[in-house]
Design a protein around this motif. Structure first.
Motif, PDB file in Angstrom:
ATOM      1  N   PRO A  85       0.810  -1.230   0.000  1.00 38.78           N
ATOM      2  CA  PRO A  85       0.000   0.000   0.000  1.00 38.78           C
ATOM      3  C   PRO A  85       0.840   1.275   0.000  1.00 38.78           C
ATOM      4  CG  PRO A  85      -0.877  -1.596   1.560  1.00 38.78           C
ATOM      5  CD  PRO A  85       0.455  -2.115   1.128  1.00 38.78           C
ATOM      6  N   THR A  86       1.929   1.259   0.759  1.00 41.61           N
ATOM      7  CA  THR A  86       2.793   2.440   0.812  1.00 41.61           C
ATOM      8  C   THR A  86       3.471   2.686  -0.522  1.00 41.61           C
ATOM      9  OG1 THR A  86       3.210   2.015   3.155  1.00 41.61           O
ATOM     10  CG2 THR A  86       4.703   3.528   2.039  1.00 41.61           C
ATOM     11  N   VAL A  87       3.941   1.600  -1.152  1.00 36.06           N
ATOM     12  CA  VAL A  87       4.549   1.740  -2.480  1.00 36.06           C
ATOM     13  C   VAL A  87       3.508   2.226  -3.481  1.00 36.06           C
ATOM     14  CG1 VAL A  87       5.728   0.535  -4.353  1.00 36.06           C
ATOM     15  CG2 VAL A  87       6.272  -0.027  -1.990  1.00 36.06           C
ATOM     16  N   GLY A  88       2.265   1.784  -3.305  1.00 37.14           N
ATOM     17  CA  GLY A  88       1.186   2.273  -4.167  1.00 37.14           C
ATOM     18  C   GLY A  88       0.999   3.775  -4.034  1.00 37.14           C
ATOM     19  N   ILE A  89       1.119   4.280  -2.820  1.00 39.52           N
ATOM     20  CA  ILE A  89       1.022   5.728  -2.604  1.00 39.52           C
ATOM     21  C   ILE A  89       2.193   6.448  -3.273  1.00 39.52           C
ATOM     22  CG2 ILE A  89       1.074   7.539  -0.838  1.00 39.52           C
ATOM     23  CD1 ILE A  89      -0.395   5.590   1.020  1.00 39.52           C
ATOM     24  N   LEU A  90       3.377   5.842  -3.193  1.00 37.96           N
ATOM     25  CA  LEU A  90       4.531   6.423  -3.887  1.00 37.96           C
ATOM     26  C   LEU A  90       4.269   6.496  -5.388  1.00 37.96           C
ATOM     27  CD1 LEU A  90       7.552   4.665  -2.101  1.00 37.96           C
ATOM     28  CD2 LEU A  90       6.846   7.050  -1.896  1.00 37.96           C
ATOM     29  N   GLY A  91       3.661   5.427  -5.923  1.00 38.12           N
ATOM     30  CA  GLY A  91       3.309   5.438  -7.349  1.00 38.12           C
ATOM     31  C   GLY A  91       2.319   6.530  -7.667  1.00 38.12           C
ATOM     32  N   ALA A  92       1.374   6.752  -6.748  1.00 39.21           N
ATOM     33  CA  ALA A  92       0.393   7.816  -6.950  1.00 39.21           C
ATOM     34  C   ALA A  92       1.066   9.180  -6.967  1.00 39.21           C
ATOM     35  CB  ALA A  92      -0.661   7.759  -5.840  1.00 39.21           C
ATOM     36  N   VAL A  93       2.003   9.385  -6.058  1.00 37.20           N
ATOM     37  CA  VAL A  93       2.735  10.655  -6.012  1.00 37.20           C
ATOM     38  C   VAL A  93       3.543  10.867  -7.290  1.00 37.20           C
ATOM     39  CG1 VAL A  93       4.528  11.947  -4.799  1.00 37.20           C
ATOM     40  CG2 VAL A  93       2.823  10.662  -3.500  1.00 37.20           C
ATOM     41  N   LEU A  94       4.184   9.796  -7.766  1.00 42.51           N
ATOM     42  CA  LEU A  94       4.949   9.905  -9.020  1.00 42.51           C
ATOM     43  C   LEU A  94       4.034  10.271 -10.189  1.00 42.51           C
ATOM     44  CD1 LEU A  94       7.317   6.794  -8.705  1.00 42.51           C
ATOM     45  CD2 LEU A  94       7.961   9.198  -8.533  1.00 42.51           C
ATOM     46  N   GLY A  95       2.851   9.686 -10.205  1.00 46.25           N
ATOM     47  CA  GLY A  95       1.888  10.007 -11.247  1.00 46.25           C
ATOM     48  C   GLY A  95       1.457  11.459 -11.192  1.00 46.25           C
ATOM     49  N   PHE A 154      -3.817   7.037  -9.673  1.00 44.20           N
ATOM     50  CA  PHE A 154      -4.889   6.363  -8.948  1.00 44.20           C
ATOM     51  C   PHE A 154      -4.791   4.834  -9.036  1.00 44.20           C
ATOM     52  CE2 PHE A 154      -6.779  10.580  -9.457  1.00 44.20           C
ATOM     53  CZ  PHE A 154      -7.224  10.798  -8.170  1.00 44.20           C
ATOM     54  N   VAL A 155      -4.389   4.325 -10.204  1.00 46.83           N
ATOM     55  CA  VAL A 155      -4.295   2.873 -10.362  1.00 46.83           C
ATOM     56  C   VAL A 155      -3.165   2.305  -9.508  1.00 46.83           C
ATOM     57  CG1 VAL A 155      -3.850   0.997 -11.991  1.00 46.83           C
ATOM     58  CG2 VAL A 155      -5.340   2.881 -12.645  1.00 46.83           C
ATOM     59  N   ALA A 156      -2.073   3.046  -9.313  1.00 43.77           N
ATOM     60  CA  ALA A 156      -0.983   2.581  -8.458  1.00 43.77           C
ATOM     61  C   ALA A 156      -1.483   2.354  -7.036  1.00 43.77           C
ATOM     62  CB  ALA A 156       0.159   3.591  -8.463  1.00 43.77           C
ATOM     63  N   THR A 157      -2.344   3.244  -6.562  1.00 40.91           N
ATOM     64  CA  THR A 157      -2.917   3.076  -5.225  1.00 40.91           C
ATOM     65  C   THR A 157      -3.795   1.831  -5.168  1.00 40.91           C
ATOM     66  OG1 THR A 157      -2.935   5.475  -4.950  1.00 40.91           O
ATOM     67  CG2 THR A 157      -4.266   4.187  -3.419  1.00 40.91           C
ATOM     68  N   ILE A 158      -4.590   1.626  -6.225  1.00 38.79           N
ATOM     69  CA  ILE A 158      -5.445   0.433  -6.283  1.00 38.79           C
ATOM     70  C   ILE A 158      -4.591  -0.833  -6.275  1.00 38.79           C
ATOM     71  CG2 ILE A 158      -7.045  -0.882  -7.733  1.00 38.79           C
ATOM     72  CD1 ILE A 158      -8.174   1.773  -8.700  1.00 38.79           C
ATOM     73  N   TYR A 159      -3.523  -0.840  -7.068  1.00 37.78           N
ATOM     74  CA  TYR A 159      -2.641  -2.005  -7.114  1.00 37.78           C
ATOM     75  C   TYR A 159      -2.016  -2.268  -5.742  1.00 37.78           C
ATOM     76  CZ  TYR A 159      -2.702  -2.432 -12.240  1.00 37.78           C
ATOM     77  OH  TYR A 159      -3.080  -2.646 -13.540  1.00 37.78           O
ATOM     78  N   GLY A 160      -1.546  -1.220  -5.098  1.00 40.29           N
ATOM     79  CA  GLY A 160      -0.896  -1.397  -3.800  1.00 40.29           C
ATOM     80  C   GLY A 160      -1.825  -1.988  -2.771  1.00 40.29           C
ATOM     81  N   VAL A 161      -3.003  -1.393  -2.621  1.00 41.69           N
ATOM     82  CA  VAL A 161      -3.971  -1.887  -1.635  1.00 41.69           C
ATOM     83  C   VAL A 161      -4.547  -3.228  -2.058  1.00 41.69           C
ATOM     84  CG1 VAL A 161      -6.175  -1.383  -0.493  1.00 41.69           C
ATOM     85  CG2 VAL A 161      -4.541   0.465  -0.916  1.00 41.69           C
ATOM     86  N   GLY A 162      -4.821  -3.382  -3.358  1.00 41.42           N
ATOM     87  CA  GLY A 162      -5.411  -4.624  -3.851  1.00 41.42           C
ATOM     88  C   GLY A 162      -4.488  -5.815  -3.718  1.00 41.42           C
ATOM     89  N   PHE A 163      -3.240  -5.672  -4.162  1.00 37.25           N
ATOM     90  CA  PHE A 163      -2.290  -6.776  -4.045  1.00 37.25           C
ATOM     91  C   PHE A 163      -2.054  -7.148  -2.579  1.00 37.25           C
ATOM     92  CE2 PHE A 163      -0.835  -5.834  -8.453  1.00 37.25           C
ATOM     93  CZ  PHE A 163      -0.897  -7.118  -8.939  1.00 37.25           C
ATOM     94  N   ALA A 164      -1.993  -6.146  -1.715  1.00 40.54           N
ATOM     95  CA  ALA A 164      -1.745  -6.416  -0.291  1.00 40.54           C
ATOM     96  C   ALA A 164      -2.868  -7.225   0.323  1.00 40.54           C
ATOM     97  CB  ALA A 164      -1.553  -5.104   0.459  1.00 40.54           C
ATOM     98  N   ASN A 165      -4.115  -6.789   0.123  1.00 38.82           N
ATOM     99  CA  ASN A 165      -5.250  -7.381   0.837  1.00 38.82           C
ATOM    100  C   ASN A 165      -5.922  -8.538   0.117  1.00 38.82           C
ATOM    101  OD1 ASN A 165      -5.787  -5.501   3.319  1.00 38.82           O
ATOM    102  ND2 ASN A 165      -5.351  -4.129   1.619  1.00 38.82           N
ATOM    103  N   LEU A 166      -5.705  -8.647  -1.174  1.00 42.16           N
ATOM    104  CA  LEU A 166      -6.338  -9.728  -1.926  1.00 42.16           C
ATOM    105  C   LEU A 166      -5.373 -10.850  -2.294  1.00 42.16           C
ATOM    106  CD1 LEU A 166      -8.570  -7.640  -4.387  1.00 42.16           C
ATOM    107  CD2 LEU A 166      -9.174  -8.574  -2.150  1.00 42.16           C
ATOM    108  N   ILE A 167      -4.081 -10.569  -2.237  1.00 45.58           N
ATOM    109  CA  ILE A 167      -3.109 -11.587  -2.643  1.00 45.58           C
ATOM    110  C   ILE A 167      -2.054 -11.840  -1.573  1.00 45.58           C
ATOM    111  CG2 ILE A 167      -1.345 -12.192  -4.348  1.00 45.58           C
ATOM    112  CD1 ILE A 167      -2.918 -10.656  -6.431  1.00 45.58           C
TER     113      ILE A 167
END
Length: 249
Positions: free
Chosen positions: A154-164, A186-199
């Motif tokens: 999730p944190t890396v997803g936020i970093l991706g969002a900031v880069l975007g 926005f998709v980076a945040t989805i990937y971060g949270v999604g991969f963490a909690n679903l996989i």
């Protein structure tokens, strides 16, 4: 195959895709390779920093256990133990050598060898308990890479969002580039949270279940060897190990 894990993963992904469709969104907008690379490389890079390479590789190899149905051989092992117990009672522990030669599991071979060599029961318990402990530490350390991935993603997803968003700010004068930057954000945040909690976190918890089942089997073997070495009657051995078998409630 462990169809529960496969169906669960399909349901998780399908839920996100169907939700996107029902809200009128385009499924293709969820496929952002830049966001995917940021989250995946960033997450596993962070995990590798905190984990020894050998443990990291072992954790990756354990992934197959999530999708492969584990073989519950405790009942079959229980029957073999009773054969050992009855034979040792009639012929003596030293005559179990032929049974030892049929085994392939290093832990079983080690325990039976100690028993056949006449090692005192308390020493068998001590030696095998140490073996079980370090095996557990090794397996849990390997499984923790998925827990760690679930924490970092999730944190890396936020970093991706900031880069975007940085990309968006750099191209405010060029409207054609704004859409891709916002999508990555926005998709980076989805990937971060999604991969963490679903996989990642479900994988970690599934592996913990497998490790616990394996430890239960090893504890059953240890108690069997100690009982046989003590000269307990096969009926006592059977009653003592019966609780280890999984029974319907």
């Amino acid at each position: 195959m462990d169809w529960g894990s496969i169906i669960g993963l399909i349901l998780a992904v399908a839920g996100i895709i169907l939700g996107q469709k029902l809200e009128g969104g385009n499924v293709g907008s969820l496929l952002q390779y830049a966001a995917f690379l940021i989250v995946m490389f960033g997450t596993f890079g962070a995990v590798l920093v905190q984990t020894p390479a050998k443990t990291f590789i072992q954790g990756l190899k354990m992934l197959k256990k999530v999708f492969k149905k584990p073989v519950d051989d405790k009942k079959e092992l229980f029957k073999r133990i009773l054969v050992w117990s009855n034979f040792a009672r009639k012929e003596g522990i030293f005559m179990l050598e032929p049974f030892l030669k049929r085994e392939t599991d290093p832990f079983i071979i080690k325990g039976m060898r100690l028993m056949i060599d006449g090692t005192p029961p308390e020493k068998i318990r001590e030696i095998c308990a140490i073996d079980i402990y370090f095996h557990e530490v090794q397996m849990r350390s390997a499984a923790k890479i998925w827990d760690a991935a679930g924490g970092y993603a999730p944190t890396v997803g936020i970093l991706g969002a900031v880069l975007g968003l940085i990309h968006v700010m750099e191209n405010l004068s060029d409207p054609s580039k704004l859409g891709s930057g916002i999508a990555v954000a926005f998709v980076a945040t989805i990937y971060g949270v999604g991969f963490a909690n679903l996989i990642f976190l479900p994988i970690a918890n599934k592996l913990k279940t497998h490790i616990q089942a394996e430890l239960k089997t090893r504890e059953m073997l240890l108690n069997a060897w100690v009982s046989i070495a003590n000269g307990d009657h096969p009926r006592i051995v059977e009653e003592r190990l019966d609780s280890y078998l999984d029974k319907p409630h």
